[in-house]
Scaffold this motif. Sequence first.
Motif, PDB file in Angstrom:
ATOM      1  N   VAL A  27      -0.915  -9.083  -1.003  1.00 44.13           N
ATOM      2  CA  VAL A  27      -0.127  -8.138  -0.205  1.00 44.13           C
ATOM      3  C   VAL A  27       1.159  -7.840  -0.968  1.00 44.13           C
ATOM      4  O   VAL A  27       2.109  -8.630  -0.928  1.00 44.13           O
ATOM      5  CB  VAL A  27       0.208  -8.738   1.186  1.00 44.13           C
ATOM      6  N   PRO A  28       1.219  -6.710  -1.683  1.00 45.37           N
ATOM      7  CA  PRO A  28       2.453  -6.370  -2.412  1.00 45.37           C
ATOM      8  C   PRO A  28       3.500  -5.776  -1.466  1.00 45.37           C
ATOM      9  O   PRO A  28       3.170  -4.911  -0.652  1.00 45.37           O
ATOM     10  CB  PRO A  28       2.002  -5.303  -3.429  1.00 45.37           C
ATOM     11  N   THR A  29       4.736  -6.274  -1.567  1.00 43.34           N
ATOM     12  CA  THR A  29       5.816  -5.716  -0.731  1.00 43.34           C
ATOM     13  C   THR A  29       7.114  -5.652  -1.539  1.00 43.34           C
ATOM     14  O   THR A  29       7.226  -6.252  -2.602  1.00 43.34           O
ATOM     15  CB  THR A  29       6.116  -6.573   0.531  1.00 43.34           C
ATOM     16  N   MET A  30       8.069  -4.942  -0.940  1.00 40.77           N
ATOM     17  CA  MET A  30       9.422  -4.951  -1.507  1.00 40.77           C
ATOM     18  C   MET A  30      10.359  -5.755  -0.592  1.00 40.77           C
ATOM     19  O   MET A  30      11.580  -5.624  -0.678  1.00 40.77           O
ATOM     20  CB  MET A  30       9.938  -3.514  -1.670  1.00 40.77           C
ATOM     21  N   GLY A  31       9.775  -6.575   0.279  1.00 39.46           N
ATOM     22  CA  GLY A  31      10.590  -7.464   1.109  1.00 39.46           C
ATOM     23  C   GLY A  31      11.234  -6.773   2.292  1.00 39.46           C
ATOM     24  O   GLY A  31      10.869  -5.672   2.664  1.00 39.46           O
ATOM     25  N   THR A  60      11.638   0.456 -11.210  1.00 33.30           N
ATOM     26  CA  THR A  60      11.101   1.653 -11.873  1.00 33.30           C
ATOM     27  C   THR A  60      10.553   2.697 -10.891  1.00 33.30           C
ATOM     28  O   THR A  60      10.218   3.794 -11.310  1.00 33.30           O
ATOM     29  CB  THR A  60      10.000   1.293 -12.902  1.00 33.30           C
ATOM     30  N   GLN A  61      10.467   2.357  -9.606  1.00 31.41           N
ATOM     31  CA  GLN A  61      10.000   3.378  -8.668  1.00 31.41           C
ATOM     32  C   GLN A  61      11.151   4.062  -7.933  1.00 31.41           C
ATOM     33  O   GLN A  61      10.924   4.855  -7.034  1.00 31.41           O
ATOM     34  CB  GLN A  61       8.959   2.812  -7.702  1.00 31.41           C
ATOM     35  N   PHE A  62      12.378   3.724  -8.332  1.00 30.94           N
ATOM     36  CA  PHE A  62      13.565   4.363  -7.742  1.00 30.94           C
ATOM     37  C   PHE A  62      14.143   5.349  -8.751  1.00 30.94           C
ATOM     38  O   PHE A  62      14.291   5.013  -9.940  1.00 30.94           O
ATOM     39  CB  PHE A  62      14.636   3.324  -7.429  1.00 30.94           C
ATOM     40  N   GLY A 127       6.162   4.490 -11.318  1.00 31.11           N
ATOM     41  CA  GLY A 127       6.709   3.139 -11.141  1.00 31.11           C
ATOM     42  C   GLY A 127       5.802   2.287 -10.266  1.00 31.11           C
ATOM     43  O   GLY A 127       5.569   1.104 -10.539  1.00 31.11           O
ATOM     44  N   VAL A 128       5.270   2.901  -9.201  1.00 33.95           N
ATOM     45  CA  VAL A 128       4.397   2.159  -8.276  1.00 33.95           C
ATOM     46  C   VAL A 128       3.108   1.739  -8.988  1.00 33.95           C
ATOM     47  O   VAL A 128       2.717   0.564  -8.952  1.00 33.95           O
ATOM     48  CB  VAL A 128       4.070   3.014  -7.024  1.00 33.95           C
ATOM     49  N   THR A 129       2.438   2.695  -9.661  1.00 33.57           N
ATOM     50  CA  THR A 129       1.143   2.339 -10.276  1.00 33.57           C
ATOM     51  C   THR A 129       1.341   1.354 -11.421  1.00 33.57           C
ATOM     52  O   THR A 129       0.496   0.477 -11.648  1.00 33.57           O
ATOM     53  CB  THR A 129       0.382   3.606 -10.759  1.00 33.57           C
ATOM     54  N   THR A 130       2.447   1.478 -12.131  1.00 31.73           N
ATOM     55  CA  THR A 130       2.687   0.526 -13.225  1.00 31.73           C
ATOM     56  C   THR A 130       2.877  -0.884 -12.662  1.00 31.73           C
ATOM     57  O   THR A 130       2.237  -1.839 -13.119  1.00 31.73           O
ATOM     58  CB  THR A 130       3.906   0.962 -14.066  1.00 31.73           C
ATOM     59  N   VAL A 131       3.716  -1.015 -11.642  1.00 31.78           N
ATOM     60  CA  VAL A 131       3.958  -2.377 -11.129  1.00 31.78           C
ATOM     61  C   VAL A 131       2.739  -2.920 -10.397  1.00 31.78           C
ATOM     62  O   VAL A 131       2.420  -4.113 -10.508  1.00 31.78           O
ATOM     63  CB  VAL A 131       5.247  -2.434 -10.268  1.00 31.78           C
ATOM     64  N   VAL A 132       2.023  -2.056  -9.671  1.00 31.97           N
ATOM     65  CA  VAL A 132       0.851  -2.559  -8.939  1.00 31.97           C
ATOM     66  C   VAL A 132      -0.239  -2.994  -9.925  1.00 31.97           C
ATOM     67  O   VAL A 132      -0.882  -4.019  -9.732  1.00 31.97           O
ATOM     68  CB  VAL A 132       0.336  -1.510  -7.917  1.00 31.97           C
ATOM     69  N   SER A 133      -0.390  -2.254 -11.029  1.00 31.95           N
ATOM     70  CA  SER A 133      -1.413  -2.701 -11.991  1.00 31.95           C
ATOM     71  C   SER A 133      -0.985  -4.018 -12.634  1.00 31.95           C
ATOM     72  O   SER A 133      -1.822  -4.894 -12.906  1.00 31.95           O
ATOM     73  CB  SER A 133      -1.741  -1.624 -13.023  1.00 31.95           C
ATOM     74  N   PHE A 145      -3.991  -5.238  -0.133  1.00 28.81           N
ATOM     75  CA  PHE A 145      -3.783  -4.604   1.171  1.00 28.81           C
ATOM     76  C   PHE A 145      -2.554  -3.702   1.132  1.00 28.81           C
ATOM     77  O   PHE A 145      -1.474  -4.145   0.714  1.00 28.81           O
ATOM     78  CB  PHE A 145      -3.631  -5.697   2.246  1.00 28.81           C
ATOM     79  N   PHE A 146      -2.734  -2.459   1.587  1.00 27.63           N
ATOM     80  CA  PHE A 146      -1.650  -1.467   1.566  1.00 27.63           C
ATOM     81  C   PHE A 146      -1.641  -0.724   2.903  1.00 27.63           C
ATOM     82  O   PHE A 146      -2.696  -0.534   3.520  1.00 27.63           O
ATOM     83  CB  PHE A 146      -1.865  -0.463   0.424  1.00 27.63           C
ATOM     84  N   GLY A 147      -0.445  -0.271   3.314  1.00 31.66           N
ATOM     85  CA  GLY A 147      -0.306   0.388   4.603  1.00 31.66           C
ATOM     86  C   GLY A 147      -0.658   1.870   4.547  1.00 31.66           C
ATOM     87  O   GLY A 147      -0.364   2.555   3.565  1.00 31.66           O
TER      88      GLY A 147
HETATM   89  C1  LIG Z   1       3.326  -1.158  -3.376  1.00 28.41           C
HETATM   90  C2  LIG Z   1       4.780  -1.518  -3.675  1.00 28.41           C
HETATM   91  C3  LIG Z   1       5.047  -2.965  -3.256  1.00 28.41           C
HETATM   92  C4  LIG Z   1       4.987  -1.417  -5.193  1.00 28.41           C
HETATM   93  O1  LIG Z   1       6.293  -1.746  -5.537  1.00 28.41           O
HETATM   94  C5  LIG Z   1       5.749  -0.563  -2.960  1.00 28.41           C
HETATM   95  O2  LIG Z   1       5.602   0.742  -3.409  1.00 28.41           O
HETATM   96  C6  LIG Z   1       5.674  -0.659  -1.474  1.00 28.41           C
HETATM   97  O3  LIG Z   1       6.280  -1.583  -0.960  1.00 28.41           O
HETATM   98  O4  LIG Z   1       5.013   0.176  -0.818  1.00 28.41           O
END
Ligand SMILES: CC(C)(CO)[C@@H](O)C(=O)[O-]
Length: 282
Positions: A27-31, A60-62, A127-133, A145-147
């Motif tokens: 479960v990836p999150t940004m807290g 990198t996604q900001f 930024g999202v696809t780079t960090v998620v990969s 799992f993603f929302g």
């Molecule tokens: C998937 C994710 C954790 C990647 O940083 C972020 O974009 C998020 O929280 O949705």
Amino acid sequence: MKVISTIAEMRAALKDERLAGRTIGLVPTMGYLHIGHLALVRHARQSCDVTVASIFVNPTQFGPNEDLSTYPRNLERDLKLLEAEGVDYVFTPDAAEIYRPGAETIVETTHLSRILIGRIRPGHFRGVTTVVSKLFNIVQPERAFFGEKDYQQLAIIRRMVTDLDIPVEVVGVPTVREEDGLACSSRNALLTPEDRKAAVVLSKAVAAAEALAAGGERSVAAIRKTMLKVLEAEPRGAVEAVDIRDAEDLSKVAGKFDKPVVVLLTVRFGKVRLIDQRVIGL
Ligand SMILES: CC(C)(CO)[C@@H](O)C(=O)[O-]
Ligand SMILES: Nc1ncnc2c1ncn2[C@@H]1O[C@H](COP(=O)(O)OP(=O)(O)OP(=O)(O)O)[C@@H](O)[C@H]1O
Ligand code: BAL
């Protein structure tokens, strides 16, 4: 629950789990967790033997003028919530662990990352696809799992996994909402009390679209017009985008739809950008 901040330790711990034949859910999150994140954790716990949550505010996604420095954070509280949910591992790397000197490789969907929110936030989805990969490579989960609140993000991650033959099953989890209908989001905490009240207009617009579709309306223009009317009745919100797209590939839909579509809203309250995205069926 083990809290791990290095890639090497994360790999070592998960190698043992894998050798023991256990399936891993990520479960990836940004807290700054809320009940939406916890719903993802519950889905992971139900279908995997080992649950890993990651907390990483990915720089990198900001964009340069976005809210990286003010993004809400509370690691101590997050860890308590995850422990109470029965999470096995929390991965909490810092930016230097994830982006090492000399790094130059990116992962990007070339079309989907540039439309809709990608137009408003150039570079965001790269930024999202780079960090998620990277997270997929570090954790090597069976499922992630993603929302559905971030429907475009979910569609992009599905595309990436298909295109790059990544052996991860991507699971979408329905949006969890506050009592008044507002989609739970970490950024809700940044709203003034007045804006928080006004923000219900996003879910009202989505509900209006759903009600029209449920009543048989198939005209994209008619549904969009109604959504705009609902949104414009709330002067505190600056409407940035209202789109209705094919739910499968986010392509444009003209005239009347005969397949499920997704409505995607972006509305700003002061500096806080809120989104709501939802599939409306047939
Ligand atoms: C998937 C994710 C954790 C990647 O940083 C972020 O974009 C998020 O929280 O949705
Ligand atoms: N209300 C929600 N219901 C279900 N899943 C959610 C919800 N809000 C966020 N998620 C999912 O949680 C994961 C982590 O999201 P993130 O940490 O960015 O939280 P967020 O609340 O979406 O934050 P932000 O305010 O930055 O949009 C993503 O897969 C996201 O889609
Ligand atoms: N949930 C999306 C993360 C972001 O807005 O950066």
